[in-house]
Design a protein around this motif. Sequence first.
Motif, PDB file in Angstrom:
ATOM      1  N   HIS A  50       0.831  -1.209   0.000  1.00  0.00           N
ATOM      2  CA  HIS A  50       0.000   0.000   0.000  1.00  0.00           C
ATOM      3  C   HIS A  50       0.863   1.256   0.000  1.00  0.00           C
ATOM      4  N   THR A  82      -4.216   0.503  -9.736  1.00  0.00           N
ATOM      5  CA  THR A  82      -5.654   0.665  -9.947  1.00  0.00           C
ATOM      6  C   THR A  82      -6.465   0.660  -8.666  1.00  0.00           C
ATOM      7  N   SER A  83      -5.840   0.268  -7.551  1.00  0.00           N
ATOM      8  CA  SER A  83      -6.534   0.313  -6.266  1.00  0.00           C
ATOM      9  C   SER A  83      -5.521   0.503  -5.152  1.00  0.00           C
ATOM     10  N   LEU A  84      -5.991   1.047  -4.042  1.00  0.00           N
ATOM     11  CA  LEU A  84      -5.099   1.339  -2.921  1.00  0.00           C
ATOM     12  C   LEU A  84      -4.618   0.088  -2.204  1.00  0.00           C
ATOM     13  N   ASP A  85      -5.316  -1.034  -2.397  1.00  0.00           N
ATOM     14  CA  ASP A  85      -4.900  -2.284  -1.759  1.00  0.00           C
ATOM     15  C   ASP A  85      -4.280  -3.269  -2.752  1.00  0.00           C
ATOM     16  N   GLN A  86      -3.892  -2.757  -3.904  1.00  0.00           N
ATOM     17  CA  GLN A  86      -3.295  -3.600  -4.934  1.00  0.00           C
ATOM     18  C   GLN A  86      -1.968  -4.180  -4.462  1.00  0.00           C
ATOM     19  N   THR A 126      -8.047  11.858  -8.069  1.00  0.00           N
ATOM     20  CA  THR A 126      -7.831  10.758  -7.144  1.00  0.00           C
ATOM     21  C   THR A 126      -8.051   9.448  -7.887  1.00  0.00           C
ATOM     22  N   ILE A 127      -7.723   8.353  -7.236  1.00  0.00           N
ATOM     23  CA  ILE A 127      -7.902   7.041  -7.849  1.00  0.00           C
ATOM     24  C   ILE A 127      -9.389   6.763  -8.135  1.00  0.00           C
ATOM     25  N   GLU A 128     -10.269   7.453  -7.390  1.00  0.00           N
ATOM     26  CA  GLU A 128     -11.717   7.325  -7.614  1.00  0.00           C
ATOM     27  C   GLU A 128     -12.219   8.291  -8.683  1.00  0.00           C
TER      28      GLU A 128
END
Length: 178
Positions: A50, A82-86, A126-128
């Motif tokens: 992360h 692509t995601s914060l928990d990738q 942001t990623i969103e």
Amino acid sequence: MSQVHLFQQMAAYNQWMNGKVYEAAGRLDPSELSRDRGAFFGSILGTLNHIVVGDTLWLKRFATLPSGTESLQKVAAQPTPTSLDQILFDDLGKLRDHRRLLDDEIVRWVGGLKDSDVDQALAYRTIEGQSSNKRLSYLIQHFFNHQTHHRGQVSTLLSQAGEDIGVTDLLALIPDES
């Protein structure tokens, strides 16, 4: 002391602490690294990933500014998470190598900043997909605070796994004044 000098100190601290964290993590076997410990990102490995995801996202944004265009080329060329928990790397050795690359890039980029650079605004998404436009100095402060926050979580997880990373205080890197 200027903001840029403070950011340079934080970059050095970041690099020093990451070395200590990865050294301690390297003493654990892979099953201990990936074991879900109830942390927000699950495991030690998940939390370390992360931090790398967050750093990569921010560095790619910083690379869009004139102050980062040249110095952050290696990061800018990387795929965007692509995601914060990738989980970018499920192998600690590969994650450590990438962490070192990022830390070298951070030190180089911050080392070339001028006070006038950090006064500008950075427009980003942001990623969103939410649009933002914020002063770079505040974003750099957030960038280093994010790393410190999650490294604190990792140091707790490492301690629970029986690994002590030693001194973690920024104070250890602040020189005495004559």
